[in-house]
Each structure stands twice: as C-alpha cells, then as structure tokens.
Design a protein around this motif. Structure first.
Motif: not given
Length: 284
Positions: A223-231, A233-241
């Motif tokens: 759904e084209n959610v930006d990676v920072k927000t998605a990470a 929401l998953m309780r992870h850093s962007v790299e780990v996500f």
C-alpha cells in the motif's frame, strides 16, 4: 548452584559446586564431544572449548494476499455452537471461535505470539494498542517482574483496524487472549497450537502465527506506506525491517518489470506526441 535437596524433614540449602568437581565435569564433557566430533561427526563444534554460533538457515515465511486473509478469517468460526444442546459446551465453542479470531486479528496488525499474550484491554486507547513484549507466564509465577519496554525510544504503539477496535471496546481490563476461565493469559505455545489446529487440512496448513506478522509487513509495503512508518509499526529499525520482513517473490518481480515497461511506453508516447508533424511541402 545446585537445587535445594530435601532429606526427610530437613531441607539442605543449595551450595556452589566445588571447583574440582567442575573441572572433572567439564573435562568429561570435553572428551565426549571431542570423540563425537572426530569419530562419528555427530556435531559441528565442541560446546566446551570452541563454541561457534552456527549460521541460521533462512526461513521462508508466507505472506497472504487480501483474498487469502478473508478466507483465513472464515476458518476462525470452525466450531458450530448450534450443533450441541449442552449450554456450557455451546459457550465454550463460542469463546473458542472468538479467541481464534482475536489471534488472527492481532497477528494481522503485526503482533507476534509473545506480544499477543501480553496484550491487555487497558492497553487500547481508542485508536491503537500498546505492544508489550513480555513473557506473561514467567511474570505470573514471579520469575521476572519487568513489564516495561526494553528502551524508552522504542516505538511500541500500533494502530488497529476497525474490526479489532470493535472487539477491544467490549471490555475495559484483562488479557485479550486468556484461558477459558478468563483469569490467566495463554502462552505463545497455546497460540501456535490453536492456530495449527485451525488451518489443519486447509490450503493454509503449515503456516504459523508469525506468518500473519509477515503478511502485515508486506501489506504495508504493497500500500506504499513509507518505510520509516512501516518499521515503527513493526517495532523495528528500518534496517532490521527491510532485512527480515521484506520479501520479493517471482510475481512481484514480474509486476515490477511490467510497471517499468508501462512507464517506458508512456514516456515514448509523450515524446512522440510532443514532436510536431512534419509534412513535406514545396520549398522556396
């Protein structure tokens, strides 16, 4: 430290193991594992002297489509309460169906089994749910007491969908996933066992509750959610996500190439339309 020993009416308190006993015990293990490694090739490393963490094999998780998610939710109501006349059995089936649905809905907003066990109704603030990574069983028996987040900067608030909101507004306190008595939380192993029994014999057989978390991550990207927000929401850093949850299968790769080809064709059409038509006329 050894465990407490009970002899008759007297309990002997635990005491440290003698150093000579430790050396004798470790030496025996050292010889045993060295023999197994050289003679039978049973193990890779000697866990006494040269412990090396083996490389983890990559686990392929399954991400469901929107249609498959709807089909999976229909399996939650697998027990028909109208097929029995016994009142307590009817109530048990209704509660079992509800619990299966709560397990799926929590997983589809990114909750893992441990977080689902620790989720409480009072953690719901009307729009989202605060995720608590805690081992409820250990805290109940007094092994651990900490129920706070690992770090203050950790993003642990998760927005929930409308169906889960409706469920969370039905009660004000208590565990969202509890035993049938409603007094104690269930354990992660119970979640996995309940989910496996629900999908047994269906097209989803072999899936685990953690696949729902991967489905949530993939839906965010689709759904084209930006990676920072998605990470977050998953309780992870962007790299780990990106490393752990982003997967690209054959269909997504073909779809990406089709999008590139469509964009290329549209660009060529715009270029051709911008060039004025040249008509060969009589020159001066």
């Amino acid at each position: 430290m050894t465990q407490k020993r009970v002899t008759g009416k007297r309990t002997i308190p635990p005491r440290p193991m003698a150093n000579i006993t430790k050396r004798r015990y470790l030496g025996m293990l050292d010889s045993l594992f060295e023999y197994a490694r050289k003679q039978e090739n049973l193990i890779r490393v000697n866990p006494v002297r040269d412990v090396v963490k083996p490389a983890e094999d990559e686990v392929d998780f399954r991400a469901l489509t929107a249609e498959e998610v709807d089909e999976l939710l229909t399996l939650c109501d697998k027990e028909d309460p109208e097929q029995t006349d016994i009142e307590h059995e009817k109530l048990r089936r209704i509660e079992s169906n509800r619990r299966r649905r709560r397990i799926c809905l929590l997983g589809l907003v990114g909750f893992g089994p441990a977080e689902s066990c620790g989720a409480r109704y009072e953690d719901f603030d009307g729009e989202g749910l605060w995720a608590r990574r805690q081992r409820q069983r250990l805290r109940e028996i007094g092994v651990i007491e900490r129920d706070q987040l690992k770090t203050k900067a950790r993003k642990a608030w998760v927005a929930v969908d409308e169906e889960l909101k409706e469920i969370l507004t039905q009660k004000s306190d208590g565990y969202i996933l509890s035993t049938l008595s409603g007094t104690r939380p269930i354990e992660p192993s119970n979640i996995r066992r309940t989910f496996s029994g629900m999908v047994k014999g269906t097209k989803f057989e072999g899936m685990t509750p953690y696949d729902l978390r991967h489905t949530f991550a993939q839906r965010l990207l689709d759904e084209n959610v930006d990676v920072k927000t998605a990470a977050e929401l998953m309780r992870h850093s962007v790299e780990v996500f990106l490393d752990r949850y982003v997967r690209s299968d054959r269909g997504r790769k073909l779809e990406a190439m089709r999008k590139l080809n469509a964009a290329k064709s549209a660009r060529l059409e715009r270029s051709a339309a911008s060039i004025p038509d040249r008509q060969d006329g009589g020159g001066e």
